[in-house]
Design a protein around this motif. Structure first.
Motif, mmCIF file in Angstrom:
data_model
loop_
_atom_site.group_PDB
_atom_site.id
_atom_site.type_symbol
_atom_site.label_atom_id
_atom_site.label_comp_id
_atom_site.label_asym_id
_atom_site.label_seq_id
_atom_site.Cartn_x
_atom_site.Cartn_y
_atom_site.Cartn_z
ATOM 1 N N ILE A 156 0.802 -1.181 0.057
ATOM 2 C CA ILE A 156 -0.023 -0.170 0.150
ATOM 3 C C ILE A 156 0.845 1.219 -0.007
ATOM 4 C CG2 ILE A 156 -1.762 1.376 1.066
ATOM 5 C CD1 ILE A 156 -2.874 -1.504 2.215
ATOM 6 N N LEU A 157 1.920 1.147 0.810
ATOM 7 C CA LEU A 157 2.685 2.215 0.815
ATOM 8 C C LEU A 157 3.369 2.730 -0.746
ATOM 9 C CD1 LEU A 157 4.802 4.504 2.324
ATOM 10 C CD2 LEU A 157 6.160 2.814 2.531
ATOM 11 N N SER A 158 3.873 1.540 -1.266
ATOM 12 C CA SER A 158 4.528 1.893 -2.544
ATOM 13 C C SER A 158 3.429 2.152 -3.625
ATOM 14 C CB SER A 158 5.268 0.666 -2.878
ATOM 15 O OG SER A 158 4.608 -0.466 -3.763
ATOM 16 N N ALA A 159 2.241 1.627 -3.575
ATOM 17 C CA ALA A 159 1.342 2.023 -4.192
ATOM 18 C C ALA A 159 1.038 3.652 -4.138
ATOM 19 C CB ALA A 159 -0.069 1.482 -4.025
ATOM 20 N N ILE A 160 0.741 4.252 -2.750
ATOM 21 C CA ILE A 160 0.433 5.479 -2.713
ATOM 22 C C ILE A 160 1.672 6.531 -3.186
ATOM 23 C CG2 ILE A 160 0.363 7.276 -0.852
ATOM 24 C CD1 ILE A 160 -1.008 5.154 0.722
ATOM 25 N N ILE B 113 1.703 9.347 -6.120
ATOM 26 C CA ILE B 113 2.264 10.628 -5.957
ATOM 27 C C ILE B 113 3.102 10.922 -6.857
ATOM 28 C CG2 ILE B 113 3.700 12.072 -4.446
ATOM 29 C CD1 ILE B 113 2.408 10.775 -2.110
ATOM 30 N N GLY B 114 4.162 9.934 -7.268
ATOM 31 C CA GLY B 114 4.972 10.407 -8.306
ATOM 32 C C GLY B 114 4.351 10.435 -9.639
ATOM 33 N N ILE B 115 3.345 9.633 -10.076
ATOM 34 C CA ILE B 115 2.467 9.889 -11.245
ATOM 35 C C ILE B 115 1.916 11.203 -11.443
ATOM 36 C CG2 ILE B 115 0.330 9.204 -12.622
ATOM 37 C CD1 ILE B 115 1.163 6.622 -12.422
ATOM 38 N N PHE B 116 1.237 11.734 -10.228
ATOM 39 C CA PHE B 116 0.649 12.949 -10.159
ATOM 40 C C PHE B 116 1.738 14.126 -10.490
ATOM 41 C CE2 PHE B 116 -0.758 16.732 -7.682
ATOM 42 C CZ PHE B 116 -1.843 16.848 -8.544
ATOM 43 N N GLY B 117 2.903 14.010 -9.829
ATOM 44 C CA GLY B 117 3.898 14.792 -9.814
ATOM 45 C C GLY B 117 4.434 14.852 -11.330
ATOM 46 N N LEU B 118 4.610 13.802 -11.914
ATOM 47 C CA LEU B 118 5.001 13.750 -13.407
ATOM 48 C C LEU B 118 4.199 14.452 -14.332
ATOM 49 C CD1 LEU B 118 7.184 12.083 -15.106
ATOM 50 C CD2 LEU B 118 5.519 10.378 -15.333
ATOM 51 N N LEU B 119 2.727 14.244 -13.992
ATOM 52 C CA LEU B 119 2.048 15.066 -14.908
ATOM 53 C C LEU B 119 1.686 16.486 -14.549
ATOM 54 C CD1 LEU B 119 -0.632 12.216 -15.088
ATOM 55 C CD2 LEU B 119 0.930 12.952 -16.977
ATOM 56 N N THR B 120 2.122 16.772 -13.397
ATOM 57 C CA THR B 120 1.656 18.427 -13.164
ATOM 58 C C THR B 120 2.811 19.221 -13.023
ATOM 59 O OG1 THR B 120 1.612 17.899 -10.627
ATOM 60 C CG2 THR B 120 -0.555 17.914 -12.029
ATOM 61 N N ARG B 121 4.027 18.561 -12.630
ATOM 62 C CA ARG B 121 5.092 19.495 -12.597
ATOM 63 C C ARG B 121 5.572 20.108 -14.089
ATOM 64 N NH1 ARG B 121 7.806 20.172 -7.628
ATOM 65 N NH2 ARG B 121 9.321 21.642 -8.649
ATOM 66 N N ARG B 122 5.745 21.343 -14.212
ATOM 67 C CA ARG B 122 6.201 21.488 -15.639
ATOM 68 C C ARG B 122 7.791 21.835 -15.720
ATOM 69 N NH1 ARG B 122 2.269 19.897 -16.544
ATOM 70 N NH2 ARG B 122 3.692 18.883 -17.784
ATOM 71 N N ASN B 123 8.283 21.822 -14.399
ATOM 72 C CA ASN B 123 9.694 22.024 -14.304
ATOM 73 C C ASN B 123 10.449 20.765 -14.775
ATOM 74 O OD1 ASN B 123 12.389 22.645 -13.692
ATOM 75 N ND2 ASN B 123 11.948 23.192 -11.714
ATOM 76 N N ALA B 124 11.309 20.643 -15.770
ATOM 77 C CA ALA B 124 11.853 19.168 -16.274
ATOM 78 C C ALA B 124 12.612 18.709 -14.950
ATOM 79 C CB ALA B 124 12.884 19.651 -17.339
ATOM 80 N N ILE C 180 4.854 14.289 -0.966
ATOM 81 C CA ILE C 180 3.937 15.395 -1.503
ATOM 82 C C ILE C 180 4.592 16.668 -1.085
ATOM 83 C CG2 ILE C 180 2.076 16.614 -0.344
ATOM 84 C CD1 ILE C 180 0.831 13.852 0.718
ATOM 85 N N LEU C 181 5.803 16.676 -0.419
ATOM 86 C CA LEU C 181 6.541 18.043 -0.536
ATOM 87 C C LEU C 181 7.129 18.256 -1.993
ATOM 88 C CD1 LEU C 181 7.994 18.744 3.140
ATOM 89 C CD2 LEU C 181 6.157 19.949 1.994
ATOM 90 N N VAL C 182 7.686 16.856 -2.295
ATOM 91 C CA VAL C 182 8.540 16.825 -3.438
ATOM 92 C C VAL C 182 7.734 17.558 -4.721
ATOM 93 C CG1 VAL C 182 9.737 15.309 -5.170
ATOM 94 C CG2 VAL C 182 10.259 15.243 -2.784
ATOM 95 N N ILE C 183 6.571 17.065 -4.923
ATOM 96 C CA ILE C 183 5.732 17.554 -5.800
ATOM 97 C C ILE C 183 5.007 18.779 -5.763
ATOM 98 C CG2 ILE C 183 5.633 15.198 -6.740
ATOM 99 C CD1 ILE C 183 2.624 15.236 -5.751
ATOM 100 N N LEU D 297 -5.761 10.177 -12.877
ATOM 101 C CA LEU D 297 -4.883 9.035 -13.312
ATOM 102 C C LEU D 297 -4.386 8.480 -12.138
ATOM 103 C CD1 LEU D 297 -3.835 7.607 -15.699
ATOM 104 C CD2 LEU D 297 -2.088 8.955 -16.136
ATOM 105 N N GLY D 298 -3.663 9.629 -11.205
ATOM 106 C CA GLY D 298 -3.075 9.079 -10.094
ATOM 107 C C GLY D 298 -4.195 8.282 -8.839
ATOM 108 N N ALA D 299 -5.322 8.692 -8.927
ATOM 109 C CA ALA D 299 -6.331 8.388 -8.020
ATOM 110 C C ALA D 299 -6.997 6.967 -8.746
ATOM 111 C CB ALA D 299 -7.549 9.029 -8.334
ATOM 112 N N ALA D 300 -6.711 6.855 -10.071
ATOM 113 C CA ALA D 300 -7.118 5.456 -10.578
ATOM 114 C C ALA D 300 -6.148 4.503 -10.503
ATOM 115 C CB ALA D 300 -7.142 5.594 -12.267
ATOM 116 N N PHE D 301 -4.997 4.819 -10.594
ATOM 117 C CA PHE D 301 -3.649 3.882 -10.307
ATOM 118 C C PHE D 301 -3.958 3.395 -8.862
ATOM 119 C CE2 PHE D 301 -0.391 2.720 -13.224
ATOM 120 C CZ PHE D 301 -0.675 3.370 -14.076
ATOM 121 N N LEU D 302 -4.169 4.313 -7.966
ATOM 122 C CA LEU D 302 -4.238 3.866 -6.429
ATOM 123 C C LEU D 302 -5.368 3.155 -6.277
ATOM 124 C CD1 LEU D 302 -2.870 4.595 -3.778
ATOM 125 C CD2 LEU D 302 -4.513 6.414 -3.487
#
Lengths: 102, 172
Positions: free
Chosen positions: A9-13, A17-28, B18-21, B97-102
């Protein structure tokens, strides 16, 4: 007692979070950091499965080491590309990198 | 006791992620990522993966993140270049997409829970975290993968140098 499910569960969360950041961060660089987060969640899975499913076969730990190596190589090449982009075009925003689009 | 430590580490890990992103400044994100790496190393150590925990701290928190920070300093990104995206659409799509994966992963973990997964703690044999057994395995059973990894690193080094080398300065 922490079980396999806790680790999964921890790794899924962490992966989400990584996917969300990948799609929303605009800074390379932020995008590369999100990818590192996803690598880490995969590593957690490797170690947890290695410990809880096959504790006598060390395969998960060895592959976690390989994943860390691949992540280091990926970070080096990705950051080199970011440096190149910044130097030539003065951009770090991934939305503006669309020269090959048309 | 083990569960308490796991909970503390995982809460710190998720908060750091969460802080990272969300943090605006790349340097702060990088520091938060170092923190996440260290808590993940603690989680590895908790279930006995001491060698991987050490590698995680040395290679990831040490080398890779220093590389990140070095590039951030090198780029000297001005504030106007780091714009937070005003596009709502990416944000919504990313969240969906993140929520769907979760949900997907959570569904399968839950299915595994009800169908009796082998997730219960079993005492690991002594050689689980010993460097000796890991190195024996790497240099015998996984020798080919190890050598291929070294070639990958070589290619990455050459590629990174070729890409990031200055154009005008080195040709003279």
């Amino acid at each position: 007692m922490a079980t396999l499910d806790h680790y999964l569960i921890l790794s899924a969360i962490l992966f989400c979070i990584g996917i969300f950041g990948l799609l929303t961060r605009r800074n390379a660089i932020g995008v590369l950091m999100s990818i590192e987060l996803m690598f880490n969640s995969a590593n957690i899975n490797f170690i947890a499965f290695s410990k809880f499913i096959t504790p006598e076969a060390l395969t998960g730990q060895i592959f976690a080491v390989f994943v860390i190596t691949v992540a280091a190589a990926e970070a080096a090449v990705g950051l080199a590309i970011v440096v190149l982009m910044y130097r030539n075009f003065d951009i770090v925003n991934v939305d503006n990198i669309n020269f090959m689009k048309w | 006791m083990q569960l308490a430590i796991f909970t503390i580490f995982s809460i710190m890990c998720i908060a750091g992620a969460i802080l990272v992103i969300t943090l605006r400044s790349p340097v702060s994100s990088a520091i938060a990522l170092v923190f996440v790496m260290c808590t993940i190393a603690g989680l590895f150590a908790l279930i006995g993966g001491l060698f991987v925990a050490a590698i995680q701290v040395i290679v990831y928190a040490g080398a890779v993140m220093v590389l990140f920070l070095f590039v951030i300093m090198l780029l000297n990104i001005k504030d106007e270049l780091i714009q937070r995206d005003e596009k709502k659409l990416t944000r919504i799509l990313g969240g969906v997409l993140g929520a769907a994966f979760l949900l997907e992963i959570g569904f399968f973990v839950r299915k595994g829970l009800t169908s009796g997964s082998p997730g219960l703690f079993m005492p690991a044999p002594n050689e689980f975290s010993s460097i000796e057994s890991i190195s024996t395995s790497i240099f015998t059973k996984y020798l080919f993968a190890f050598e291929v990894t070294s070639i990958l690193l070589l290619v990455a080094i050459v590629g990174a140098i070729m890409l990031a080398r200055g154009k005008g300065r080195t040709e003279t």
